[in-house]
Design an enzyme around this catalytic site. Sequence first.
Site, PDB file in Angstrom:
ATOM      1  N   HIS A 102     -15.387 -42.401  46.728  1.00  0.00           N
ATOM      2  CA  HIS A 102     -15.586 -41.712  45.495  1.00  0.00           C
ATOM      3  C   HIS A 102     -17.008 -41.912  44.961  1.00  0.00           C
ATOM      4  O   HIS A 102     -17.653 -40.994  44.474  1.00  0.00           O
ATOM      5  CB  HIS A 102     -14.533 -42.256  44.542  1.00  0.00           C
ATOM      6  N   GLU A 161      -5.335 -27.087  49.481  1.00  0.00           N
ATOM      7  CA  GLU A 161      -5.630 -28.428  50.002  1.00  0.00           C
ATOM      8  C   GLU A 161      -4.501 -28.970  50.857  1.00  0.00           C
ATOM      9  O   GLU A 161      -4.608 -30.042  51.440  1.00  0.00           O
ATOM     10  CB  GLU A 161      -5.829 -29.403  48.840  1.00  0.00           C
ATOM     11  N   ASP A 181      -9.324 -32.698  51.133  1.00  0.00           N
ATOM     12  CA  ASP A 181      -7.900 -32.995  51.254  1.00  0.00           C
ATOM     13  C   ASP A 181      -7.244 -32.196  52.372  1.00  0.00           C
ATOM     14  O   ASP A 181      -6.381 -32.716  53.069  1.00  0.00           O
ATOM     15  CB  ASP A 181      -7.182 -32.718  49.925  1.00  0.00           C
TER      16      ASP A 181
HETATM   17  C1  PEP Z   1     -11.156 -31.378  48.108  1.00  0.00           C
HETATM   18  O1  PEP Z   1     -10.088 -31.959  48.294  1.00  0.00           O
HETATM   19  O2  PEP Z   1     -11.783 -30.792  49.018  1.00  0.00           O
HETATM   20  C2  PEP Z   1     -11.766 -31.313  46.769  1.00  0.00           C
HETATM   21  C3  PEP Z   1     -12.790 -30.542  46.524  1.00  0.00           C
HETATM   22  O3  PEP Z   1     -11.256 -32.087  45.805  1.00  0.00           O
HETATM   23  P1  PEP Z   1     -11.426 -33.676  45.709  1.00  0.00           P
HETATM   24  O4  PEP Z   1     -12.546 -34.097  46.629  1.00  0.00           O
HETATM   25  O5  PEP Z   1     -11.694 -33.939  44.275  1.00  0.00           O
HETATM   26  O6  PEP Z   1     -10.086 -34.170  46.162  1.00  0.00           O
HETATM   27 MG    MG Z   2      -8.830 -32.607  46.652  1.00  0.00          MG
END
Ligand code: PEP
Ligand code: MG
Length: 576
Positions: free
Chosen positions: A192, A435, A459
């Site tokens: 993150h 996703e 995801d």
């Molecule tokens: C993803 O899953 O590609 C996305 C853009 O959301 P996050 O990275 O916040 O899960």
């Molecule tokens: Mg995501």
Amino acid sequence: MGRRFGGIPVSPGTAVGRAFLVAREWSPVVPSPVPPERLDEEIGRFHEARERARGELRDLKSRMLRVLGEAYAGILEAQLLILDDPALVSQTVERIRMGRVAAGWALRETVQAFMRRFESLDDGYLRERGGDLADVHRRLQRLLRGGQGGRAPLPEGPLIVVAHALGPSDTMILAREGVAGIATDVGGRTSHIAILAQALSLPAVVGLHDLSSEVRTGDTIAVDGDSGEVDLLPDREDLARAVARRDAWTARESAMAEGRDLPPVTRDGIEVKLRANIELPQEVSAALRFGARGIGLYRSEFLFLSRAPDFPSEEEHYRTYRELAEKVAPHPAVIRTLDLGGEKYFHEVLDRDESNPVLGLRAVRFCLTRPDIFRPQLRALLRAAAHAEVRAMLPLVTTSEEIRLVRAILAEEARALRERPVPFREDLPLGVMIEVPAAATTADLLAREAAFLSIGTNDLIQYALAVDRSNESVSYLYQPLHPAVLRMLRFIVRAGAEGGVPVSLCGEIAADLSLTGLLVGLGIREFSVTPRAVAAVRETVRRLDGASSESLAARVLEASTAEEVERVIRGGAPRE
Ligand code: PEP
Ligand code: MG
């Protein structure tokens, strides 16, 4: 004497400044056993921690009274009462004695039992007290571990945030003025913190092992987010080299911003839309600087995390979204509703004991169970959309039913707003993220219900390939170019075109310049990437030939493995 550390570079550029060491606030609480003869001492430690917490809270209360007035000081009064709550104290003491466990564990168990009761209450005021209890709990755990209260004052000049790990509650530090770089002991490429550092254009290195135990706040430190090297207390020569690298990087950044008004169009005239992914409203200026035409993904989690353990009010949501959208007008601002849970963001409202949180009650699933949290956000979106081009987007959608349920809530909230009466937009565009493989393979059905689709490959890859996106030991299988992923992309793009709804791509692969041609060839016409990546993707698109991209995509779809796909992209032929 200077020391050089090597880590994983996760956000490019060089930063030089003074270290700001973020103390380790949260280490896991474990049920450590205590021998019978030391139980009294352990109970004494618990009371001592309460005593010190009382001192800290009183001190904070008098400061708050001066600065913010009665209302805020009242919050601390409630926390002082919790600290002396007879049931909390006696049950914790009893758990230490009967379970022969350390105070930290006994307290955690007691607090969790209280929390469960708070959460089942209908009374909003009493439920709020759950948030205060969580805050008191955090303070006591820190004191039981021997931590000091408060943070050290910030040194002057550009700051390099140094930490063992940076959790979501620490991320607000990064948005502070003066922060120029990040260095942490742990973390991986897709962590993150990596995403956030890129989003804020902050050079960052993670995986530096024991850096944080060697650094003191105020030390001179240089972070190279390209090579992964971190120089602590560099000598004159190393410092001069780092400063030269930083200046070159800053100059490069400005040059990139210069092309912001050039249209992202391929040489043969295929137009592409470029929007920005942001997590903090402060990033809008970078998005505009690099020429983004609107926000394609605002991760609203940070608004929630910055208020934790409380929740943002409808007004806070409303002001944030309206302001964001007004800044990027006439382009749209796509606000993703709360995506808590899974491996990324933790919040006390989530069930810590879920056995498989990535497949659990997260994102839109969680929101549908918590109207008290979800409805204020939806109301605010309806209202903000009356003033600017605000669009709502649901994360982790798995079935059409979820969209219908959200639409039903929106209709109810719209009725309530009409009665208040408050201006709002009747036809708030509601899009969904793709996703989950189930959503990808039913994109044609979802397109009937959604105003737009946005592919979240971070995801989607994880779920399609059954690979935990943050688990290093299976990272070799995290293959964006796996034929399964490419087929899904192809299918989603077609489903969008046939259903007449726009499809965008907002996962990290949208910023991988070696894939831009393939993605355009697969039919992606809208990319949402971190602000600085907008400039790089624009340059790449402008060099592309759309027809060759399409033939590349056709060849790639014939390949059987990610490796073969890569070979085709690099110019080779797929294996017969
Ligand atoms: C993803 O899953 O590609 C996305 C853009 O959301 P996050 O990275 O916040 O899960
Ligand atoms: Mg995501």
